[in-house]
Every structure is written in C-alpha cells, then in structure tokens.
Design a protein around this motif. Structure first.
Motif, PDB file in Angstrom:
ATOM      1  N   LEU A 241     -14.185 -10.966   8.082  1.00 33.68           N
ATOM      2  CA  LEU A 241     -13.864  -9.538   8.107  1.00 33.68           C
ATOM      3  C   LEU A 241     -12.589  -9.282   7.307  1.00 33.68           C
ATOM      4  CD1 LEU A 241     -14.598  -8.680  11.854  1.00 33.68           C
ATOM      5  CD2 LEU A 241     -15.946  -8.002   9.856  1.00 33.68           C
ATOM      6  N   VAL A 242     -12.638  -8.210   6.524  1.00 32.27           N
ATOM      7  CA  VAL A 242     -11.463  -7.845   5.734  1.00 32.27           C
ATOM      8  C   VAL A 242     -10.313  -7.488   6.656  1.00 32.27           C
ATOM      9  CG1 VAL A 242     -10.550  -6.244   4.022  1.00 32.27           C
ATOM     10  CG2 VAL A 242     -12.911  -7.048   3.824  1.00 32.27           C
ATOM     11  N   SER A 243     -10.622  -6.805   7.768  1.00 30.60           N
ATOM     12  CA  SER A 243      -9.575  -6.347   8.696  1.00 30.60           C
ATOM     13  C   SER A 243      -8.835  -7.508   9.336  1.00 30.60           C
ATOM     14  CB  SER A 243     -10.188  -5.464   9.776  1.00 30.60           C
ATOM     15  OG  SER A 243     -11.203  -6.157  10.482  1.00 30.60           O
ATOM     16  N   ALA A 244      -9.484  -8.689   9.383  1.00 30.03           N
ATOM     17  CA  ALA A 244      -8.831  -9.852   9.967  1.00 30.03           C
ATOM     18  C   ALA A 244      -7.872 -10.498   8.981  1.00 30.03           C
ATOM     19  CB  ALA A 244      -9.879 -10.866  10.420  1.00 30.03           C
ATOM     20  N   MET A 245      -8.010 -10.156   7.719  1.00 28.88           N
ATOM     21  CA  MET A 245      -7.191 -10.778   6.679  1.00 28.88           C
ATOM     22  C   MET A 245      -6.150  -9.831   6.094  1.00 28.88           C
ATOM     23  SD  MET A 245     -10.405 -12.620   4.737  1.00 28.88           S
ATOM     24  CE  MET A 245      -9.422 -13.591   3.629  1.00 28.88           C
ATOM     25  N   VAL A 246      -6.466  -8.522   6.173  1.00 23.22           N
ATOM     26  CA  VAL A 246      -5.585  -7.527   5.563  1.00 23.22           C
ATOM     27  C   VAL A 246      -5.292  -6.441   6.590  1.00 23.22           C
ATOM     28  CG1 VAL A 246      -5.307  -5.878   3.682  1.00 23.22           C
ATOM     29  CG2 VAL A 246      -6.632  -7.960   3.304  1.00 23.22           C
ATOM     30  N   PRO A 247      -4.018  -6.203   6.900  1.00 22.82           N
ATOM     31  CA  PRO A 247      -3.669  -5.151   7.856  1.00 22.82           C
ATOM     32  C   PRO A 247      -4.115  -3.772   7.375  1.00 22.82           C
ATOM     33  CG  PRO A 247      -1.813  -6.605   7.450  1.00 22.82           C
ATOM     34  CD  PRO A 247      -2.845  -6.944   6.433  1.00 22.82           C
ATOM     35  N   SER A 248      -4.328  -2.850   8.276  1.00 22.11           N
ATOM     36  CA  SER A 248      -4.748  -1.492   7.943  1.00 22.11           C
ATOM     37  C   SER A 248      -3.719  -0.811   7.042  1.00 22.11           C
ATOM     38  CB  SER A 248      -4.928  -0.689   9.234  1.00 22.11           C
ATOM     39  OG  SER A 248      -5.321   0.633   8.929  1.00 22.11           O
ATOM     40  N   ASN A 249      -4.230   0.000   6.110  1.00 23.48           N
ATOM     41  CA  ASN A 249      -3.400   0.764   5.162  1.00 23.48           C
ATOM     42  C   ASN A 249      -2.613  -0.116   4.186  1.00 23.48           C
ATOM     43  OD1 ASN A 249      -4.163   3.284   6.272  1.00 23.48           O
ATOM     44  ND2 ASN A 249      -2.620   3.049   7.899  1.00 23.48           N
ATOM     45  N   SER A 250      -3.054  -1.352   4.031  1.00 19.72           N
ATOM     46  CA  SER A 250      -2.404  -2.243   3.059  1.00 19.72           C
ATOM     47  C   SER A 250      -3.077  -2.097   1.692  1.00 19.72           C
ATOM     48  CB  SER A 250      -2.489  -3.703   3.526  1.00 19.72           C
ATOM     49  OG  SER A 250      -1.787  -3.872   4.748  1.00 19.72           O
ATOM     50  N   LYS A 251      -2.346  -2.457   0.659  1.00 20.39           N
ATOM     51  CA  LYS A 251      -2.875  -2.391  -0.701  1.00 20.39           C
ATOM     52  C   LYS A 251      -3.460  -3.738  -1.102  1.00 20.39           C
ATOM     53  CE  LYS A 251       0.087   1.280  -2.540  1.00 20.39           C
ATOM     54  NZ  LYS A 251       1.058   1.645  -3.602  1.00 20.39           N
ATOM     55  N   VAL A 252      -4.669  -3.681  -1.686  1.00 20.22           N
ATOM     56  CA  VAL A 252      -5.336  -4.869  -2.215  1.00 20.22           C
ATOM     57  C   VAL A 252      -5.535  -4.660  -3.718  1.00 20.22           C
ATOM     58  CG1 VAL A 252      -7.437  -6.277  -2.175  1.00 20.22           C
ATOM     59  CG2 VAL A 252      -6.494  -5.373  -0.031  1.00 20.22           C
ATOM     60  N   LEU A 253      -5.160  -5.644  -4.478  1.00 19.53           N
ATOM     61  CA  LEU A 253      -5.295  -5.557  -5.936  1.00 19.53           C
ATOM     62  C   LEU A 253      -6.685  -6.012  -6.360  1.00 19.53           C
ATOM     63  CD1 LEU A 253      -4.040  -5.132  -8.771  1.00 19.53           C
ATOM     64  CD2 LEU A 253      -3.282  -7.521  -8.668  1.00 19.53           C
ATOM     65  N   LEU A 254      -7.368  -5.151  -7.141  1.00 15.68           N
ATOM     66  CA  LEU A 254      -8.693  -5.479  -7.673  1.00 15.68           C
ATOM     67  C   LEU A 254      -8.561  -5.822  -9.155  1.00 15.68           C
ATOM     68  CD1 LEU A 254     -11.828  -5.521  -7.782  1.00 15.68           C
ATOM     69  CD2 LEU A 254     -11.732  -3.038  -8.179  1.00 15.68           C
ATOM     70  N   ILE A 255      -9.080  -6.979  -9.516  1.00 18.02           N
ATOM     71  CA  ILE A 255      -9.141  -7.390 -10.926  1.00 18.02           C
ATOM     72  C   ILE A 255     -10.612  -7.561 -11.289  1.00 18.02           C
ATOM     73  CG2 ILE A 255      -8.517  -9.143 -12.633  1.00 18.02           C
ATOM     74  CD1 ILE A 255      -6.118  -9.845 -10.893  1.00 18.02           C
TER      75      ILE A 255
END
Length: 294
Positions: free
Chosen positions: A43-57
């Motif tokens: 799950l993305v939520s288990a790896m990235v906190p809510s309202n955090s920025k993820v960089l897409l390449i």
C-alpha cells in the motif's frame, strides 16, 4: 498534481498514472525522499504519509515514439553516410540522359555514389533540367553547364555551389540523414542562385538583381503555366539579399576559395584538404578507373 491513493498499491498507482498521462508503467519511477517505491503490492499509504510529495519520473508514449524515430533515422543516416564514404571514389555518372542536344543546357548529371534512392536523386536533377522555366532561362541567357551534380548534405554550410561559371553546379538534394529529399521548389531556387553566378561571382547588387530576375523568369517563361494566373506576388520567390551568403558563399574558383573575399591564411599544403580538392580527387580517381577498364 494531486492523486488520492487510499487503499491503492504501488502497482495500482503506476497503472493509474499510465491511464492519466499515457506514461507506461514500466517507464515510471516514483521517488519519495530519494527512495524508489519498488514494492508493487504494498500500500502506498504504508510507505508515504498523507499529503506528502512523490516525485514522478517518466516519459509519455508519444515522446518516446518520437525519440525512437529520431534515433532510428540517426542510425540509418550513419549507415548511409558510412556507405557513402566507403564508395566516395565511385560515381554514378550519366551523359546527357535526356537527349539534350541544344547548345545551352546541362551536359551531364552526377548523383551521390550510394545505392540508396539513387534513381530518385537522378530523377530530381533530370526534373530540374526538364523544367520548362529552367530550360527557357538557359536558352535566353545562353547558359551552358557542364555537370549538374548532387551535393552531399555533410557539407552543411552551403546549399550549392557554381564552380568556374558553369563547369560544375552542385545542389543539395537530400536531408542530412540521406533518407529523404528537400522540397523541389527550394532546390530550384538554389539553382536560380547558382545560375546567377554564371555572370557574377560576388554577392553584390549586380548578382542580387540577376538572381531576382531568374526567380521571376522561371515562372514567367514557363509556357506550361500559361492559362493560369501568373505574375502575382504569390507566384514569385523574392530572394533576400542577406540570405545569399547562406546558399554558397560566392562562386568557386578551381581552388575553392571565394571570389572577391579574403583568401584564408592556410598552410601551403592545406588546399589539398579543401572540400573542393577532395571532390576533384574523387572524380579523377573515377575517370582513371573508367579509362583503364575501357
């Protein structure tokens, strides 16, 4: 962009991004604090906190396809140019293939010594010679050109040249990768420029006036266009004075220097490495082989 990832795995997020932005999942990289999100089933939520920025390449499919096409053309161009260099001393020469027996016109035609689309290059040179407007100009001005030659696109600084007032006129016919051909009317405009060098060597006002005259006459003197509306501004190409130097730099002497310009300070033996000298060496080698085989 903002995406809700509630209950979404990393793999599902990749698929969602592909659907939204047409970026293949296999070409995506998602980074959070410098770390790539690799666990597809987590799950993305288990790896990235809510309202955090993820960089897409990633690169969209259309841009990838365009890049791959450019790479393919570049590779093919390298192959074509390698073939040209391997056969540079060989010439595909045709003497008067159109049966031109007039006193004025083109004596022979030479195309690049590569097998790739050679007939099309020859056809373009022949089309120029058959062009009714060109033929009328040759007759009116009493122009006789020994050889109409194809110029290799590697000589990117010029679009053509006129050596010794008609001994040879060379024109760029192909694109840089040797895969395509330049627009016929643009090539004909360069020919009008080079024919002006039959009379004037330097790019002075006399030259520009004759060049403009040629560009007008190639339409006016073409009897095949009669019955159409000619003589309007749309029919004529008005050559710009500032563009003349970009075409050929001026008429060439046998040495290849520009008439009326400053002769470069070169080493004593450098003339043998000039483009014009290299052309002469290739053609001389061809003639020697032809003589020995006959």
């Amino acid at each position: 962009m903002s995406i809700s990832v509630d209950g979404m795995t990393v793999g599902q997020l990749h698929a969602h991004i592909e659907q939204l932005y047409n970026i293949p999942a296999s070409n995506q990289k998602l980074l959070y604090k410098g770390q790539i999100l690799r666990a597809e089933n987590s799950l993305v939520s288990a790896m990235v906190p809510s309202n955090s920025k993820v960089l897409l390449i990633g690169t969209p499919r259309a841009e990838l396809a365009k890049f791959q096409e450019q790479m393919t053309r570049r590779q093919q161009g390298q192959i074509n140019n390698a073939k040209y260099r391997a056969n540079a001393a060989s010439l595909y020469r045709t003497h008067d293939p159109l049966g031109i027996s007039d006193e004025y016109g083109f004596g022979s035609f030479e195309v690049l010594p590569i097998s790739h689309r050679q007939n099309e290059a020859l056809s373009m040179l022949q089309k120029l010679a058959r062009d009714q407007g060109v033929k009328e100009i040759m007759q009116k001005h009493k122009y006789r050109v020994g050889v109409l030659r194809e110029l290799h696109p590697q000589e990117r600084t010029i679009l053509g040249y006129n050596r010794n007032r008609g001994q040879v006129i060379a024109l760029r016919l192909r694109t840089d990768d040797l895969e395509g051909f330049r627009d016929y009317l643009n090539v004909r405009r360069v020919l009008m420029h080079e024919l002006a060098h039959m009379v004037w060597d330097e790019h002075d006002e006399n030259f520009h006036q004759l060049n403009r005259q040629h560009c007008k006459e190639v339409v006016d003197l073409d009897w095949s266009l009669r019955g159409r509306t000619v003589g309007t501004a749309m029919d004529y190409y008005e050559p710009q004075t500032d563009d003349a130097q970009n075409v050929d730099g001026g008429s060439l002497k046998s040495s290849g220097f520009v008439l009326g310009g400053t002769v470069p300070h070169l080493p004593a033996d450098s003339s043998e490495h000039s483009p014009d000298a290299k052309r002469n060496l290739a053609y001389t080698a061809y003639k020697k082989r032809s003589s020995s085989s006959s």
